[in-house]
Design a protein around this motif. Structure first.
Motif, short mmCIF file in Angstrom:
data_model
loop_
_atom_site.label_atom_id
_atom_site.label_comp_id
_atom_site.label_asym_id
_atom_site.label_seq_id
_atom_site.Cartn_x
_atom_site.Cartn_y
_atom_site.Cartn_z
N TYR A 74 29.56 26.32 41.73
CA TYR A 74 29.61 27.02 40.45
C TYR A 74 29.56 28.52 40.67
CZ TYR A 74 27.98 22.39 38.96
OH TYR A 74 27.84 21.03 38.77
N ASP A 75 30.03 29.24 39.68
CA ASP A 75 29.87 30.69 39.63
C ASP A 75 28.43 31.02 39.26
OD1 ASP A 75 31.65 33.36 39.38
OD2 ASP A 75 30.05 33.44 37.88
N VAL A 77 27.23 32.87 36.99
CA VAL A 77 26.96 32.88 35.54
C VAL A 77 26.69 31.47 35.01
CG1 VAL A 77 28.29 34.98 35.11
CG2 VAL A 77 29.42 32.74 34.88
N GLU A 78 27.17 30.44 35.73
CA GLU A 78 26.95 29.08 35.26
C GLU A 78 25.54 28.59 35.58
OE1 GLU A 78 30.74 26.48 35.47
OE2 GLU A 78 30.89 27.83 37.22
N SER A 122 33.12 25.05 35.35
CA SER A 122 34.17 25.57 34.49
C SER A 122 35.26 26.22 35.33
CB SER A 122 33.61 26.60 33.51
OG SER A 122 34.66 27.23 32.81
N ASP A 124 37.19 28.33 34.33
CA ASP A 124 37.30 29.73 33.87
C ASP A 124 36.68 30.70 34.86
OD1 ASP A 124 38.48 28.77 31.57
OD2 ASP A 124 36.67 28.95 30.35
N TYR A 125 35.78 30.20 35.70
CA TYR A 125 35.05 31.09 36.61
C TYR A 125 35.37 30.85 38.07
CZ TYR A 125 32.62 31.69 32.22
OH TYR A 125 32.34 31.92 30.90
N GLY A 128 35.72 33.63 42.15
CA GLY A 128 34.73 34.62 42.56
C GLY A 128 34.37 34.49 44.02
N ARG A 131 30.00 31.16 45.50
CA ARG A 131 29.93 29.87 44.83
C ARG A 131 28.58 29.24 45.17
NH1 ARG A 131 33.16 29.55 40.82
NH2 ARG A 131 33.12 27.27 40.92
N ALA A 285 29.66 34.45 28.85
CA ALA A 285 29.79 33.84 30.17
C ALA A 285 28.48 33.24 30.63
CB ALA A 285 30.28 34.88 31.18
N HIS A 286 27.37 33.83 30.22
CA HIS A 286 26.04 33.31 30.55
C HIS A 286 25.56 32.25 29.56
CE1 HIS A 286 24.76 35.81 33.97
NE2 HIS A 286 25.56 36.73 33.47
#
Length: 307
Positions: A74-75, A77-78, A122, A124-125, A128, A131, A285-286
């Motif tokens: 995950y990013d 923000v997730e 997601s 969407d992220y 980056g 991870r 995003a958060h």
């Protein structure tokens, strides 16, 4: 980090389970695309076994605790969302498993490319450079406290993942991994706060921190020339000023009686609106709900945000 759900800043009572929240952080090389976002059950279990060995090598008592993780990445923000939502989802899914949790490893994998519950990363992220594979350690409160305290003091300095773990993550996910290390949730939050400071978003971090650690709490961003917002009741309310109200608060002395003055004022207003959109996007995003609240001129700008 040792924490009680859902408020990670609270010291739990005897009936509340303690958890150590953290992640295996995969720093990627270049801009290589994400090959696989999730793993099948068997692959997730193999990666979890590597992670369990690593964590026990840092603090042997970690082997007494239940490790819960997921074959997905995950990013940041997730993971940094109100009440540590992703970690809480792992904990709640693991709670359904019968039997003694002491020393157990639970790894959630994908079935027909679908992860259970709300664990799907997601798209969407994607893309980056960092991870994260989240994990939760739980069990006896005294052991959790000892392990959590040691991790908070030491993991950021000596938490490099084992070579087998890094290779397993790289091969199974199809990522180009430059470094693999472990972080507590607090380590991740501190790193993100520093990144936001460098990006000119330092004043927003206290709002995000409140949402993360105390979702039912309250925080304000009230520091002109920044947009005005209030976090409360689980949402961020951003003041949406009509033009006269914006000038009243942010450009009181700006001349507007010449074409040049009006043009400069319009550019300032557009910049302000772009800043509002940026802040709203970061909050969203958060996982923080965002609502815009209209504010008229000649009123207390904070008052509409209190309704």
């Amino acid at each position: 980090m040792t924490a009680a759900h859902p408020d990670a800043s609270a010291r739990p009572g005897p009936a509340q389970p303690l958890h150590v929240l953290g992640a295996l952080a995969l720093e990627l090389r270049g801009d290589a695309p994400v090959a696989r976002a999730s793993l099948a059950q068997a692959e997730a279990g193999e990666l979890a076994a590597h992670m369990a060995r690593d964590l026990a090598s840092f603090v042997p008592d970690a082997a007494q605790l239940q490790l819960v993780t997921v074959g997905a990445h995950y990013d940041p923000v997730e993971l940094l969302r109100p009440g540590w939502a992703l970690h809480r989802e792992l904990d709640q899914l693991a709670a359904r498993a019968p039997g003694d949790a002491s020393g157990r490893i639970i790894a959630f994998g994908a079935h027909e490319e679908q992860l259970p519950g709300a664990l799907a990363p997601s798209p969407d992220y994607f893309g980056g450079p960092l991870r994260l594979v989240p994990f939760v350690l739980g069990g006896d409160a005294d052991v959790v406290t000892r392990v959590g305290d040691r991790f908070e003091r030491e993991l950021i300095e000596r938490g490099m993942a084992g070579a087998q773990t890094a290779l397993a993550a790289q091969d199974t996910f199809g990522l180009q991994v430059e470094h693999a290390r472990y972080l507590t949730a607090h380590d991740l939050a501190a790193m993100t706060a520093l990144q936001y400071e460098h990006a000119g978003l330092a004043l927003l971090w206290p709002v995000l921190e409140t949402a993360l650690l105390d979702p039912d709490g309250e925080a304000w961003l009230d520091a002109p020339p920044e947009p005005l917002l209030r976090y409360a009741d689980g949402e961020a309310r951003i003041a949406l000023f009509e033009p006269r109200a914006w000038k009243q608060r942010y450009a009181t002395d700006a001349p507007c009686d010449t074409p040049e003055g009006r043009e400069k004022l319009e550019r300032q207003h557009q910049h302000f609106q772009a800043r509002q959109r940026q802040i709203a996007a970061v909050l969203a995003a958060h996982g923080v709900a965002v609502n815009f609240v209209h504010c008229a001129a000649e009123t207390d700008a904070r008052a509409p945000l209190l309704d």
